[in-house]
Write an enzyme that holds these catalytic residues in place. Sequence first.
Site, PDB file in Angstrom:
ATOM      1  N   ASP A 248       2.261   1.157  -4.384  1.00 24.54           N
ATOM      2  CA  ASP A 248       3.002   0.118  -5.080  1.00 24.54           C
ATOM      3  C   ASP A 248       2.927   0.451  -6.576  1.00 24.54           C
ATOM      4  OD1 ASP A 248       4.463  -2.076  -5.787  1.00 24.54           O
ATOM      5  OD2 ASP A 248       3.343  -3.509  -4.583  1.00 24.54           O
TER       6      ASP A 248
HETATM    7  C1  BGC Z   1       6.125  -4.851  -6.052  1.00 16.28           C
HETATM    8  C2  BGC Z   1       6.836  -4.057  -4.987  1.00 16.28           C
HETATM    9  C3  BGC Z   1       8.061  -3.404  -5.564  1.00 16.28           C
HETATM   10  C4  BGC Z   1       7.642  -2.519  -6.715  1.00 16.28           C
HETATM   11  C5  BGC Z   1       8.767  -1.722  -7.336  1.00 16.28           C
HETATM   12  C6  BGC Z   1       5.898  -4.046  -7.317  1.00 16.28           C
HETATM   13  O1  BGC Z   1       5.453  -4.827  -8.359  1.00 16.28           O
HETATM   14  O2  BGC Z   1       4.904  -5.319  -5.547  1.00 16.28           O
HETATM   15  O3  BGC Z   1       7.138  -4.888  -3.903  1.00 16.28           O
HETATM   16  O4  BGC Z   1       8.748  -2.707  -4.578  1.00 16.28           O
HETATM   17  O5  BGC Z   1       7.061  -3.332  -7.708  1.00 16.28           O
HETATM   18  O6  BGC Z   1       9.580  -2.476  -8.135  1.00 16.28           O
END
Ligand code: BGC
Length: 749
Positions: free
Chosen positions: A280
């Site tokens: 993530d």
């Molecule tokens: C979130 C994810 C997301 C990623 C990319 C993160 O802060 O938890 O779900 O896909 O950002 O934007």
Amino acid sequence: MKRIRNTILSCLALPALAFMAVSCGQEDETEARIDELLSQMTLREKIGQMNQLSVSGFSQKVADDIRRGATGSILNETDPAVINEYQRIAVEESRLGIPLLVARDVIHGYRTVFPIPLGMAATFDPELVERGARLTAEEVTASGIRWTFSPMLDVSRDARWGRIAESSGEDTYLNAVMGAAMVRGYQGDLSDSTSLAACAKHFVGYGAAESGRDYNSTWIPPRAMRNVYLPPFETAVKAGALTLMTSFNDNDGVPGTGNAELLKDVLRGEWGFDGFVVTDWASAAEMIPHGFASDGRHAASLAMNAGVDMDMMSNVYSAYLEDLVKRGEVKESDIDSAVRNILRVKFRLGLFDNPYVDVGKALEVQYNDSVMTAAYRTALESAVLLKNNGVLPLDRSKIRRVLVTGPMADAPHDQMGTWTFDGQKEHTITPLDAIRESWGDDVEVIYEPGLSYCREFNSRGVARAAEAARRADVILAFMGEEAIMSGEAHCLADITLKGGQREMIEALAASGKPLVLNIMAGRPLVLDMESEIADAILFSFHPGTMGGPAIADLLSGKASPSGRLPSTFPAASGQVPCYYSHNNTGRPFRGDETMLYDIPLEAAQTSLGNTSYMLDAGFNPLYPFGYGLTYSAFEYSLPTLDRQEYSDGDVIRVSFTLTNKGKAEATEVAQLYVRDLVGSVTRPVKELKGFRRVTLAPGESSEQVFELPVSELAFVGLDMKKKVEPGEFSLWVAGDSASGESVNFRVIR
Ligand code: BGC
């Protein structure tokens, strides 16, 4: 050698022989091309493929990074011309010409916004959800984006957690079914450039964040992990999800991005996942504040050795992996495996053969009729009718003036909900727009919002709305939560309506006019007072671009509501987490239908009065999982089973008659529940095992059959092995999780 054997085995598992030959041939060819590329790549180029950067617009720095092979994937760029240019640099100017994989969070639609995932789950209509995902893929891939960070498969049982909006709710099975539908829809058959790689996230347990506070620790023991949180991911992998994202939370002390046991042993070892794993956002580096990694180098080594293939935005792979390999702390063969996984996905998406998009056509597919119709249909099916004393559907022959009020009546941005970077509010149709458009000729529409946004306190505005109510024949009040009140890092301690909304609802009700509440929100809410005083409540989550027409058609009776709650609606904030599929205590609530036990009288008397009960909130939620009214009424016969006893490998045939006893055509969601009465470990009081939408005309009856493989009763018991335990089970079919009459059967060895 090992790799080749795996390929052959997985190909043998394919059903059709002809397809098998083609597919195996293609897979072998792909692996051979990957071998060839790997043999030419420097260590730095390999690490570049494992690095993902966020990009906004064209920048010389990013172009240079791509040219020297320092990044294999970008996220957040949406301009097709810019994407094409970056792709051109990757393909024509980098040494090996490896195309980029371009990603975006397309969570519930791209330009055309669908209901939030929690709303999509409320449709209990996986075919519709799959179709929506396919059309979304067509809309977004036309801009060159070929990877979405969806579906989110986090089983979410705490409505305080803002990201419950992005989930399919509290149930393991529903999350699995909806997640697989999205994977199939996004990816299509991988035959052309409309296939969008899905990403099953967040691996794993993120939805169980302690106290519903985002990013918080989770404490999921191995058995619950296996029985509750992992199955939606396993189903997504079986459905062919090309990628998977690790989670921010540490579970029992181990951050998702450093969890080798789950990423290597379970995901790759047990499930045979051959796509790639991405962190993530910065979650590799976040293992430092977690206190799991001492610095960036340590974080890179932990993530790499746990089996994470791509680093999103921590930059720890690009900074440290080369050195870690040189020092022998990371094996180059592991780097090769990671790059192989990434290149395999790029090949499967056809990026090597077809990296560019036709810039002129990107706009043509946006907001086209098919995708707008699917968004309308999904909004229509996602709305849940919680209460109706007969005021709905509105009898327009008796209505001359209608008051449209409330902060969500005309909130085109907010009705799209969380994660809508790309939805444009100019294309959103609000309930006010739709009601004016469809009823404006014969009904006078008075619009007096009362509050301009949901968290506002404005007694004068409320008084104006209440005054307008006195002039109207019916009040349509649109309340809820702004988009910003749910989603990532937007959690609440108190899940009642905010700002002056409760005061306003009371003031509107005091007018004595019929009060129809329409709630648009990103989470289940506590609607205790509202349920007492409103004449009807329609809960439509954040319904997206086409929410207005869908709601207007439901209110007018052009369609009957058919959504069902994918999450329990508590009676008080302090009840959460609350979910239907809980285990029983030894002292359950008296009156619960599961209390038919043969307990010695003395034992029952000892616990008299001491039950699992809250003095100020009782035991039951306000609205149970699976609940939702229609404009009709359905009756279920007692189900009959084809046998009394089954063995593992059998299929249970459950037959029942469903009858529409009301006066309107309507769609019922028949739900199949099972209870395993005694297990080697305690078992949930009920578990959803199947569901089906059935549309019936007034008076019509229909014979329905569910086929439930006995293998679906398997769970991980005391010995940590997944199997069906012989013994007695109850089974029933009902319109929600709190009703239904059961029949019993036995599973024998
Ligand atoms: C979130 C994810 C997301 C990623 C990319 C993160 O802060 O938890 O779900 O896909 O950002 O934007």
